[in-house]
Design a protein around this motif. Sequence first.
Motif, PDB file in Angstrom:
ATOM      1  N   LEU A  87       0.839  -1.312  -0.058  1.00  0.00           N
ATOM      2  CA  LEU A  87      -0.078   0.012   0.133  1.00  0.00           C
ATOM      3  C   LEU A  87       0.737   1.308  -0.078  1.00  0.00           C
ATOM      4  O   LEU A  87       1.829   1.457   0.912  1.00  0.00           O
ATOM      5  N   ARG A  88       0.605   2.203  -0.826  1.00  0.00           N
ATOM      6  CA  ARG A  88       1.529   3.355  -1.116  1.00  0.00           C
ATOM      7  C   ARG A  88       0.423   4.661  -1.180  1.00  0.00           C
ATOM      8  O   ARG A  88      -0.807   4.346  -1.706  1.00  0.00           O
ATOM      9  N   PRO A  89       0.842   5.925  -0.886  1.00  0.00           N
ATOM     10  CA  PRO A  89       0.040   7.128  -1.034  1.00  0.00           C
ATOM     11  C   PRO A  89      -0.231   7.133  -2.628  1.00  0.00           C
ATOM     12  O   PRO A  89       0.827   7.137  -3.370  1.00  0.00           O
ATOM     13  N   ALA A  90      -1.578   7.472  -3.053  1.00  0.00           N
ATOM     14  CA  ALA A  90      -1.780   7.696  -4.428  1.00  0.00           C
ATOM     15  C   ALA A  90      -1.847   8.992  -4.630  1.00  0.00           C
ATOM     16  O   ALA A  90      -1.429   9.653  -5.670  1.00  0.00           O
ATOM     17  N   PHE A  91      -2.506   9.883  -3.662  1.00  0.00           N
ATOM     18  CA  PHE A  91      -2.448  11.275  -3.849  1.00  0.00           C
ATOM     19  C   PHE A  91      -2.848  11.854  -2.308  1.00  0.00           C
ATOM     20  O   PHE A  91      -3.220  11.154  -1.633  1.00  0.00           O
ATOM     21  N   VAL A  92      -2.612  13.116  -2.065  1.00  0.00           N
ATOM     22  CA  VAL A  92      -3.043  13.702  -0.810  1.00  0.00           C
ATOM     23  C   VAL A  92      -3.777  15.069  -1.218  1.00  0.00           C
ATOM     24  O   VAL A  92      -3.511  15.781  -2.113  1.00  0.00           O
ATOM     25  N   VAL A  93      -4.963  15.150  -0.690  1.00  0.00           N
ATOM     26  CA  VAL A  93      -5.740  16.531  -0.867  1.00  0.00           C
ATOM     27  C   VAL A  93      -5.527  17.399   0.391  1.00  0.00           C
ATOM     28  O   VAL A  93      -5.575  17.013   1.409  1.00  0.00           O
ATOM     29  N   GLN A  94      -4.943  18.637   0.113  1.00  0.00           N
ATOM     30  CA  GLN A  94      -4.529  19.301   0.937  1.00  0.00           C
ATOM     31  C   GLN A  94      -5.573  20.566   1.122  1.00  0.00           C
ATOM     32  O   GLN A  94      -5.905  21.227   0.323  1.00  0.00           O
ATOM     33  N   ALA A 126     -11.966  11.351  -6.986  1.00  0.00           N
ATOM     34  CA  ALA A 126     -11.500  10.454  -6.232  1.00  0.00           C
ATOM     35  C   ALA A 126     -10.176   9.291  -6.502  1.00  0.00           C
ATOM     36  O   ALA A 126      -9.808   8.587  -5.742  1.00  0.00           O
ATOM     37  N   ALA A 127      -9.923   9.534  -7.703  1.00  0.00           N
ATOM     38  CA  ALA A 127      -8.736   8.857  -8.435  1.00  0.00           C
ATOM     39  C   ALA A 127      -7.553   9.794  -8.193  1.00  0.00           C
ATOM     40  O   ALA A 127      -6.469   9.085  -8.429  1.00  0.00           O
ATOM     41  N   THR A 128      -7.654  11.027  -8.389  1.00  0.00           N
ATOM     42  CA  THR A 128      -6.320  11.944  -8.458  1.00  0.00           C
ATOM     43  C   THR A 128      -6.498  12.954  -7.415  1.00  0.00           C
ATOM     44  O   THR A 128      -5.195  13.703  -7.150  1.00  0.00           O
ATOM     45  N   GLY A 129      -7.627  13.380  -6.625  1.00  0.00           N
ATOM     46  CA  GLY A 129      -7.505  14.512  -5.899  1.00  0.00           C
ATOM     47  C   GLY A 129      -7.745  16.008  -6.364  1.00  0.00           C
ATOM     48  O   GLY A 129      -7.731  16.836  -5.530  1.00  0.00           O
ATOM     49  N   LYS A 130      -7.979  16.015  -7.791  1.00  0.00           N
ATOM     50  CA  LYS A 130      -8.230  17.140  -8.284  1.00  0.00           C
ATOM     51  C   LYS A 130      -9.474  17.820  -7.863  1.00  0.00           C
ATOM     52  O   LYS A 130     -10.472  17.212  -7.749  1.00  0.00           O
ATOM     53  N   GLU A 131      -9.422  19.274  -7.383  1.00  0.00           N
ATOM     54  CA  GLU A 131     -10.578  19.813  -6.714  1.00  0.00           C
ATOM     55  C   GLU A 131     -11.668  20.245  -8.065  1.00  0.00           C
ATOM     56  O   GLU A 131     -11.178  20.887  -8.957  1.00  0.00           O
ATOM     57  N   PHE A 132     -12.805  20.020  -7.678  1.00  0.00           N
ATOM     58  CA  PHE A 132     -13.939  20.561  -8.460  1.00  0.00           C
ATOM     59  C   PHE A 132     -14.529  21.575  -7.951  1.00  0.00           C
ATOM     60  O   PHE A 132     -14.923  22.611  -8.775  1.00  0.00           O
ATOM     61  N   TRP A 133     -14.877  21.675  -6.822  1.00  0.00           N
ATOM     62  CA  TRP A 133     -15.320  22.836  -5.872  1.00  0.00           C
ATOM     63  C   TRP A 133     -15.101  22.842  -4.737  1.00  0.00           C
ATOM     64  O   TRP A 133     -14.859  21.840  -3.895  1.00  0.00           O
ATOM     65  N   HIS A 134     -15.210  23.980  -4.002  1.00  0.00           N
ATOM     66  CA  HIS A 134     -14.988  24.179  -2.493  1.00  0.00           C
ATOM     67  C   HIS A 134     -15.807  25.109  -1.810  1.00  0.00           C
ATOM     68  O   HIS A 134     -16.166  26.118  -2.377  1.00  0.00           O
ATOM     69  N   TYR A 135     -16.532  24.733  -0.833  1.00  0.00           N
ATOM     70  CA  TYR A 135     -17.496  25.435  -0.158  1.00  0.00           C
ATOM     71  C   TYR A 135     -16.866  25.730   1.281  1.00  0.00           C
ATOM     72  O   TYR A 135     -16.436  25.119   1.871  1.00  0.00           O
ATOM     73  N   LYS A 136     -17.301  27.147   1.616  1.00  0.00           N
ATOM     74  CA  LYS A 136     -16.784  27.631   3.143  1.00  0.00           C
ATOM     75  C   LYS A 136     -17.980  28.344   3.695  1.00  0.00           C
ATOM     76  O   LYS A 136     -18.381  29.207   3.164  1.00  0.00           O
ATOM     77  N   HIS A 137     -18.570  27.861   4.571  1.00  0.00           N
ATOM     78  CA  HIS A 137     -19.594  28.187   5.185  1.00  0.00           C
ATOM     79  C   HIS A 137     -19.582  29.653   5.871  1.00  0.00           C
ATOM     80  O   HIS A 137     -18.362  29.855   6.639  1.00  0.00           O
ATOM     81  N   ASN A 138     -20.409  30.367   5.570  1.00  0.00           N
ATOM     82  CA  ASN A 138     -20.649  31.778   6.065  1.00  0.00           C
ATOM     83  C   ASN A 138     -20.825  31.650   7.583  1.00  0.00           C
ATOM     84  O   ASN A 138     -22.270  31.831   7.796  1.00  0.00           O
ATOM     85  N   PHE A 569      -5.096  11.728   3.211  1.00  0.00           N
ATOM     86  CA  PHE A 569      -4.214  10.799   2.284  1.00  0.00           C
ATOM     87  C   PHE A 569      -5.038   9.788   1.721  1.00  0.00           C
ATOM     88  O   PHE A 569      -6.119   9.227   2.454  1.00  0.00           O
ATOM     89  N   VAL A 570      -4.747   9.212   0.614  1.00  0.00           N
ATOM     90  CA  VAL A 570      -5.487   8.399   0.041  1.00  0.00           C
ATOM     91  C   VAL A 570      -4.431   7.493  -0.474  1.00  0.00           C
ATOM     92  O   VAL A 570      -3.524   7.809  -1.370  1.00  0.00           O
ATOM     93  N   TYR A 571      -4.780   6.029  -0.220  1.00  0.00           N
ATOM     94  CA  TYR A 571      -3.706   4.972  -0.696  1.00  0.00           C
ATOM     95  C   TYR A 571      -4.466   4.251  -1.897  1.00  0.00           C
ATOM     96  O   TYR A 571      -5.494   3.571  -1.562  1.00  0.00           O
ATOM     97  N   THR A 572      -3.290   3.473  -2.398  1.00  0.00           N
ATOM     98  CA  THR A 572      -3.502   2.299  -3.186  1.00  0.00           C
ATOM     99  C   THR A 572      -2.426   1.548  -3.154  1.00  0.00           C
ATOM    100  O   THR A 572      -1.449   1.706  -2.779  1.00  0.00           O
TER     101      THR A 572
END
Length: 575
Positions: A87-94, A126-138, A569-572
């Motif tokens: 098992l190894r890290p596939a990507f990290v969402v920061q 879910a396979a690369t960590g690329k961001e589609f959208w981000h919501y921040k609550h007011n 962290f996401v592993y595969t």
Amino acid sequence: MLKRRSALTTCAAFGTALFAANAAGGQEVAGQAGATGSGVPKNVSVSQSMLSGAGGQNQNWLHTNGNYDQSRYYPGKQINTGNVKKLRPAFVVQTEVIESMETAPIVIDGVMYLTTSHNHIYAVDAATGKEFWHYKHNMGPVTTFCCGPNNRGVAISGNRLFMGTLDAKLLAFDAKSGKVLWETQIEDPEKGYSETMAPTVVEDKVLIGTNGGEYGIRGFLKAYDAGTGKLLWTFYTIPEQGHEGVWAKNDATGRDMHRDIAAEKAALAQDRSFYQTLGGGVWMNPAVDLKSRTAYFVVGNPSPDLYGTKRPGDNLYTDALVAVDLDKGTHKCHFQYVPHDVWDLDAVSPPILLDVKDKSGKMIPGLIHGGKTGHVYVHDRSNCNLIRFSEAMIPQENMWVLPTPDGARMLPGANGGVEWSPLAFSPNTRLSYALNLHQPMTYHVEEAEYPGGSKLWLGGAFKVIPGEKQWGRVSAVNVDDGKVAWKHDTEQPLIGGGLATAGNLFFFGEGNGSFNALDARNGKKLWSFNCGAGANAMPVSYMVGNKQYVAMGCGGNTQLDFKRGNSLFVYTLGD
């Protein structure tokens, strides 16, 4: 449910918020910022049949705890005991939030939705960590909350996501764009109510409880219409009549709790109005039995936590398992673990539905709960009755010595046992897996009148004992006989979630950053990776294409003051 290394839990406050009763339904609110980003590049939709069958498929992770049974069991076995060492890290969402992380991501058809403290949501590939959208609550100007500014995740149904917020709101989002579709005010944050739990969606209902047991609130589980945000029903965990219970002298295991019941009855005759401030928060998701149309959940501590003189009686339904009618919200049955709790050993870890052996050895629909007392409790699902309780998973000492002004030593300490940490159950091994804490503490009591205004109301303090070692333990408990099959000890107390898989693995994290895989059959450690901050979230597993992934949030923990971070962290499997 107030727990920390010091005598008091860190609680935050942010000014003043307005509470508006919203029984007519949710509303879009001017000034509520939408999501940033280009949106998910495909339609997202989750049917009720998908939610109902989530436990039998390995592509998606559709519930906080995997399925309506809440077993935290993943039926895929591409990653198993034979190859987990690869098992190894596939990507990290920061994320942009460096703070306690307790989330369980939701994954649907290659799209992941994860939350952070302070109510951010990220939609990513879910396979690369690329961001589609981000919501921040007011966030509203004020909120008061216990144990960190956490959020444990979203729920999904149809094309909508649902999230509870620290300022005690419930929001619905378009899953593709992140647009806020409606919001409704659940309760008044100025009175100490807040939301950190992930909601549960079933058919047209969004189920959500409340935090606030340390502030003199009156707890509940509520159901809202998923389409409109209209309130459908409310079950109060503190009944106006009957909260005195049966005046139980013993706990669920039969041990004397040293109550002065005559004095309590005399006090109750003088005042019954305290039900409005008796606590009873619902911190974690209910389990749902669609066949019997029942929701099962556990209820937190009474308020004030340690000063029982202000609340005579058993204090129902605090420290209890409760079952309610899914359609009406009416009481079906209950079982109380710790009547008149003055040690903050509330019921928090969510229940799991499974078939169990009754006392005659017959398999029946059952339920288990991991207690802060250090026991796994096994119940008959039809009537909530206790069938058996496990061997103690951690040391117990001086139970149930009463708190004193100078402090009385008792184990477990106020964190448990099993804290909010969800159990996992594997049908392969018939074992439940529990994350435990060992924190020796002294319990101190002091007279305390209700302070009002969302002020902390403990009636004393619980303090860790300097120089005494604290540690954690994974305990594997056989649900059919209550025996501890194996245990795996860690250097630090454990808090977070576990995950059992068909590959005979058990995944869990530690406050020192280690994310681990054990052999679920015997507890042997097979793999570990240090993610640099406390691994105290809830792991999940899913597939994209023909590849299995395991995801774990590593943001640390406010409650136990584990190192903060901002990453998932996401592993595969590596080549």
